[in-house]
Design a protein around this motif. Structure first.
Motif, PDB file in Angstrom:
ATOM      1  N   GLY A   1      -6.103  10.742   6.997  1.00 50.93           N
ATOM      2  CA  GLY A   1      -4.780  10.116   6.970  1.00 50.93           C
ATOM      3  C   GLY A   1      -3.715  10.985   7.606  1.00 50.93           C
ATOM      4  O   GLY A   1      -2.815  10.493   8.295  1.00 50.93           O
ATOM      5  N   VAL A   2      -3.826  12.282   7.391  1.00 47.95           N
ATOM      6  CA  VAL A   2      -2.801  13.187   7.881  1.00 47.95           C
ATOM      7  C   VAL A   2      -2.685  13.168   9.407  1.00 47.95           C
ATOM      8  O   VAL A   2      -1.646  13.517   9.965  1.00 47.95           O
ATOM      9  CB  VAL A   2      -3.045  14.615   7.321  1.00 47.95           C
ATOM     10  CG1 VAL A   2      -4.458  15.053   7.561  1.00 47.95           C
ATOM     11  CG2 VAL A   2      -2.091  15.611   7.873  1.00 47.95           C
TER      12      VAL A   2
ATOM     13  N   GLN B   1       9.487  12.634  14.328  1.00 46.39           N
ATOM     14  CA  GLN B   1       9.800  13.578  13.243  1.00 46.39           C
ATOM     15  C   GLN B   1       9.991  14.993  13.803  1.00 46.39           C
ATOM     16  O   GLN B   1       9.245  15.415  14.684  1.00 46.39           O
ATOM     17  CB  GLN B   1       8.634  13.569  12.245  1.00 46.39           C
ATOM     18  CG  GLN B   1       8.861  14.361  10.990  1.00 46.39           C
ATOM     19  CD  GLN B   1       7.631  14.296  10.083  1.00 46.39           C
ATOM     20  OE1 GLN B   1       6.703  13.519  10.318  1.00 46.39           O
ATOM     21  NE2 GLN B   1       7.630  15.114   9.057  1.00 46.39           N
TER      22      GLN B   1
ATOM     23  N   ASN C   1       2.784   7.942   2.106  1.00 45.23           N
ATOM     24  CA  ASN C   1       2.680   9.358   1.816  1.00 45.23           C
ATOM     25  C   ASN C   1       4.049  10.003   1.920  1.00 45.23           C
ATOM     26  O   ASN C   1       4.587  10.467   0.924  1.00 45.23           O
ATOM     27  CB  ASN C   1       1.672  10.023   2.735  1.00 45.23           C
ATOM     28  CG  ASN C   1       1.313  11.381   2.210  1.00 45.23           C
ATOM     29  OD1 ASN C   1       2.185  12.226   2.050  1.00 45.23           O
ATOM     30  ND2 ASN C   1       0.066  11.596   1.881  1.00 45.23           N
TER      31      ASN C   1
ATOM     32  N   ASP D   1       8.759   2.930   6.384  1.00 46.65           N
ATOM     33  CA  ASP D   1       8.032   4.038   5.753  1.00 46.65           C
ATOM     34  C   ASP D   1       6.554   4.102   6.175  1.00 46.65           C
ATOM     35  O   ASP D   1       5.885   5.110   5.939  1.00 46.65           O
ATOM     36  CB  ASP D   1       8.121   3.929   4.225  1.00 46.65           C
ATOM     37  CG  ASP D   1       9.520   4.268   3.728  1.00 46.65           C
ATOM     38  OD1 ASP D   1      10.252   4.965   4.459  1.00 46.65           O
ATOM     39  OD2 ASP D   1       9.870   3.827   2.619  1.00 46.65           O
ATOM     40  N   HIS D   2       6.058   3.013   6.754  1.00 45.77           N
ATOM     41  CA  HIS D   2       4.671   3.045   7.255  1.00 45.77           C
ATOM     42  C   HIS D   2       4.615   3.383   8.744  1.00 45.77           C
ATOM     43  O   HIS D   2       3.560   3.272   9.363  1.00 45.77           O
ATOM     44  CB  HIS D   2       3.963   1.708   7.002  1.00 45.77           C
ATOM     45  CG  HIS D   2       3.588   1.506   5.560  1.00 45.77           C
ATOM     46  ND1 HIS D   2       2.882   2.435   4.829  1.00 45.77           N
ATOM     47  CD2 HIS D   2       3.834   0.478   4.703  1.00 45.77           C
ATOM     48  CE1 HIS D   2       2.698   1.984   3.593  1.00 45.77           C
ATOM     49  NE2 HIS D   2       3.269   0.803   3.487  1.00 45.77           N
TER      50      HIS D   2
ATOM     51  N   PHE E   1       0.843  -1.212   0.000  1.00 47.15           N
ATOM     52  CA  PHE E   1       0.000   0.000   0.000  1.00 47.15           C
ATOM     53  C   PHE E   1       0.868   1.248   0.000  1.00 47.15           C
ATOM     54  O   PHE E   1       2.048   1.189   0.342  1.00 47.15           O
ATOM     55  CB  PHE E   1      -1.032  -0.026   1.135  1.00 47.15           C
ATOM     56  CG  PHE E   1      -0.483   0.002   2.541  1.00 47.15           C
ATOM     57  CD1 PHE E   1       0.052  -1.128   3.130  1.00 47.15           C
ATOM     58  CD2 PHE E   1      -0.545   1.175   3.288  1.00 47.15           C
ATOM     59  CE1 PHE E   1       0.527  -1.107   4.438  1.00 47.15           C
ATOM     60  CE2 PHE E   1      -0.078   1.209   4.599  1.00 47.15           C
ATOM     61  CZ  PHE E   1       0.461   0.057   5.170  1.00 47.15           C
TER      62      PHE E   1
ATOM     63  N   ARG F   1       2.880   3.383  15.046  1.00 53.75           N
ATOM     64  CA  ARG F   1       2.091   4.456  14.436  1.00 53.75           C
ATOM     65  C   ARG F   1       0.702   4.497  15.037  1.00 53.75           C
ATOM     66  O   ARG F   1       0.206   3.512  15.572  1.00 53.75           O
ATOM     67  CB  ARG F   1       1.980   4.283  12.933  1.00 53.75           C
ATOM     68  CG  ARG F   1       0.875   3.298  12.518  1.00 53.75           C
ATOM     69  CD  ARG F   1       0.624   3.287  11.036  1.00 53.75           C
ATOM     70  NE  ARG F   1       0.184   4.583  10.552  1.00 53.75           N
ATOM     71  CZ  ARG F   1       0.273   4.947   9.288  1.00 53.75           C
ATOM     72  NH1 ARG F   1       0.801   4.125   8.397  1.00 53.75           N
ATOM     73  NH2 ARG F   1      -0.164   6.109   8.912  1.00 53.75           N
TER      74      ARG F   1
ATOM     75  N   GLN G   1      -2.986  10.300  11.135  1.00 48.19           N
ATOM     76  CA  GLN G   1      -2.576   8.938  11.550  1.00 48.19           C
ATOM     77  C   GLN G   1      -1.056   8.943  11.713  1.00 48.19           C
ATOM     78  O   GLN G   1      -0.315   8.368  10.906  1.00 48.19           O
ATOM     79  CB  GLN G   1      -3.000   7.891  10.500  1.00 48.19           C
ATOM     80  CG  GLN G   1      -4.465   7.978  10.078  1.00 48.19           C
ATOM     81  CD  GLN G   1      -5.438   7.376  11.078  1.00 48.19           C
ATOM     82  OE1 GLN G   1      -5.202   7.369  12.289  1.00 48.19           O
ATOM     83  NE2 GLN G   1      -6.542   6.868  10.571  1.00 48.19           N
TER      84      GLN G   1
ATOM     85  N   TRP H   1      -6.708   9.294  -1.937  1.00 48.25           N
ATOM     86  CA  TRP H   1      -6.528   7.831  -1.988  1.00 48.25           C
ATOM     87  C   TRP H   1      -6.831   7.245  -0.612  1.00 48.25           C
ATOM     88  O   TRP H   1      -6.714   7.921   0.403  1.00 48.25           O
ATOM     89  CB  TRP H   1      -5.122   7.445  -2.458  1.00 48.25           C
ATOM     90  CG  TRP H   1      -3.984   7.879  -1.589  1.00 48.25           C
ATOM     91  CD1 TRP H   1      -3.253   9.027  -1.714  1.00 48.25           C
ATOM     92  CD2 TRP H   1      -3.430   7.188  -0.463  1.00 48.25           C
ATOM     93  NE1 TRP H   1      -2.295   9.090  -0.736  1.00 48.25           N
ATOM     94  CE2 TRP H   1      -2.377   7.976   0.041  1.00 48.25           C
ATOM     95  CE3 TRP H   1      -3.708   5.966   0.171  1.00 48.25           C
ATOM     96  CZ2 TRP H   1      -1.615   7.598   1.146  1.00 48.25           C
ATOM     97  CZ3 TRP H   1      -2.952   5.588   1.272  1.00 48.25           C
ATOM     98  CH2 TRP H   1      -1.913   6.397   1.746  1.00 48.25           C
TER      99      TRP H   1
ATOM    100  N   TRP I   1       5.735   6.917  13.280  1.00 42.51           N
ATOM    101  CA  TRP I   1       6.952   7.015  14.097  1.00 42.51           C
ATOM    102  C   TRP I   1       6.646   7.721  15.430  1.00 42.51           C
ATOM    103  O   TRP I   1       7.268   8.723  15.787  1.00 42.51           O
ATOM    104  CB  TRP I   1       8.058   7.763  13.339  1.00 42.51           C
ATOM    105  CG  TRP I   1       8.191   7.343  11.902  1.00 42.51           C
ATOM    106  CD1 TRP I   1       8.627   6.133  11.467  1.00 42.51           C
ATOM    107  CD2 TRP I   1       7.877   8.116  10.736  1.00 42.51           C
ATOM    108  NE1 TRP I   1       8.613   6.107  10.083  1.00 42.51           N
ATOM    109  CE2 TRP I   1       8.148   7.317   9.616  1.00 42.51           C
ATOM    110  CE3 TRP I   1       7.389   9.410  10.521  1.00 42.51           C
ATOM    111  CZ2 TRP I   1       7.947   7.758   8.309  1.00 42.51           C
ATOM    112  CZ3 TRP I   1       7.186   9.849   9.229  1.00 42.51           C
ATOM    113  CH2 TRP I   1       7.467   9.033   8.147  1.00 42.51           C
TER     114      TRP I   1
ATOM    115  N   ALA J   1       3.684  16.153  12.314  1.00 47.59           N
ATOM    116  CA  ALA J   1       4.429  15.425  13.333  1.00 47.59           C
ATOM    117  C   ALA J   1       3.638  15.265  14.618  1.00 47.59           C
ATOM    118  O   ALA J   1       4.146  14.738  15.602  1.00 47.59           O
ATOM    119  CB  ALA J   1       5.757  16.120  13.615  1.00 47.59           C
TER     120      ALA J   1
END
Ligand SMILES: Nc1nc2c(c(=O)[nH]1)N[C@H]1C(S)=C(S)[C@@H](COP(=O)(O)O)O[C@H]1N2
Ligand SMILES: [Mo]
Length: 404
Positions: A391-392, A343, A257, A377-378, A254, A383, A394, A311, A397, A349
């Protein structure tokens, strides 16, 4: 009724483009103008409503100096139905995308009205002519900036959310006035509706017919739908050649981003000394290793990532419920919490959960997806995954859960 030359121009204006007979295409007619107007009213209305919702849900809308909290609303955003945000945001991006050819067709049909004679016909017409530039500029800005955003192309020197949000209000205001000025035309066309001939190009003039311009706009809209909607409607994925993300393409099957390298978190996320901290209004602050987290009660939830860019993808996540962490730390009652990433500070962040979200059994600090440890990367090692959230928010890290 043909548009723009339904009158006799005085001598001064007897020349093109003001003169009668300048615009010969049959498509310059109030019938296609009204049908396209109805289609644009529906797509823009849907786009506005879903956009407003999305805007309010993200950070409570604080990016525009207006907070959902101001109307007591943020606390009301719940976790059920789990996919509500996903459907709303899918509709937002799809309705905006398919509106592009409709808007172009509409402008083609009505542009002779720019040269109508006399320039103003009564009060209704005057108001309409004054608001039209606002409507056109606003509609173009919204669609262009929206499409650029979906394509991850940010060429402007200003913040997207603020400008997109305020121009939406201006455009909708102008649209409502325009509908008021033109409702009688729509009514007239509706009452006189007839089956148009099958001719797409007018034989006499070699130009688009009334039917032709509608068929062209409808086909272009349909093709855009087919080639982009697969970003969120899974059965259409293989046609989604113009979608900026395909739901099954990326690490672990999947999309990503923002990858860890771009977010600048690779080292901190891979550090064997990583600890998740639970801080703030608790009896006992916690520092948990990945092993500690894995030893706690593991819960699973099937939840979508629904990116604001349109998406979305649904996955089975596993990890520790936030409410179990709150219990372990001895938090009081049902607090709101803030989730902070490894981040460096950026709008992505951090995210906030209202008490209902923090208390939900499927609000997870996920450490697995589909049974595998998260890819870096996920969001490896941990997470956030909360039902019915953009999504933004969720956050990947995760470094810290701050209890408020
Ligand atoms: N720390 C952090 N978390 C983040 C982001 C980010 O840039 N930084 N991007 C968010 C966005 S916009 C989305 S859509 C999702 C995407 O998750 P994925 O990359 O695992 O698909 O992560 C969210 N979490
Ligand atoms: Mo996103």
């Amino acid at each position: 009724m043909a548009l723009g030359h339904d009158h006799t121009a005085p001598r001064a204006a007897a020349r093109a483009p003001f003169a009668e007979g300048t615009f010969t295409a049959e498509a310059h007619d109030e019938a296609p103008a009204a049908w396209l107007g109805i289609a644009l009213g529906i797509t823009f209305g849907l786009c506005f409503a879903t956009g407003l919702l999305s805007h309010l849900v993200q950070h409570g809308g604080t990016a525009t100096g207006f907070s959902f909290d101001d109307v007591g609303g943020w606390a009301l955003w719940g976790v059920r139905p789990a996919g509500l945000y996903r459907v709303g945001q899918g509709l937002h991006v799809i309705s905006g995308t398919i509106a592009v050819p409709l808007l172009l067709a509409k402008l083609y049909v009505v542009y002779p009205l720019l040269f109508q004679w006399p320039p103003v016909k009564g009060v209704r017409n005057l108001i309409d002519r004054l608001t039209i530039p606002l409507l056109i500029a606003g509609a173009f800005f919204l669609l262009i900036s929206g499409v650029q955003n979906v394509a991850y192309w940010y060429p402007w020197g200003f913040g997207f959310p603020v400008t997109h949000y305020w121009s939406a209000w201006i455009t909708i205001g102008a649209l409502v006035m325009h509908i008021g000025a033109k409702s009688h035309v729509v009514g007239r066309v509706w009452r006189a509706r007839r089956r148009e001939g099958a001719v797409l190009v007018d034989e006499d003039t070699g130009q688009l017919s009334r039917r032709g311009v509608l068929a062209l706009a409808g086909t272009a809209s349909g093709l855009l739908f087919l080639t982009t909607a697969g970003a969120t409607i899974r059965p259409l994925e293989r046609f989604a050649v113009f979608a900026s993300r395909r739901p099954s393409v990326g690490p672990q099957g999947f999309p990503v981003n923002k990858p860890a390298s771009v977010a600048g978190v690779t080292e901190a996320a891979m550090d064997p000394g990583y600890r998740l901290r639970v801080t703030g209004n608790v009896a006992q602050e916690l520092e948990l290793s990945i092993g500690d987290l894995a030893a706690m009660t593991q819960r699973e939830a099937v939840l979508p990532i629904s990116c604001v860019e349109g998406w979305s993808v649904q996955k089975r996540w596993g990890g520790v419920a936030i409410r179990d962490l709150l219990d372990a730390a001895g938090a009081d009652g049902t607090p709101a919490v803030q989730i902070v990433s490894l981040q460096p500070p950026s709008p992505y962040a951090m995210s906030s959960l209202n008490p209902a979200q923090a208390a939900a059994g499927d609000s997870l600090l996920a450490i697995t997806v589909e049974g595998e440890p998260l890819h870096l990367d996920h969001g490896f090692p941990v997470r956030l995954m909360v039902a019915n959230n953009p999504g933004v928010t969720q956050t990947k890290w995760v470094a810290e859960v701050q209890v408020l």
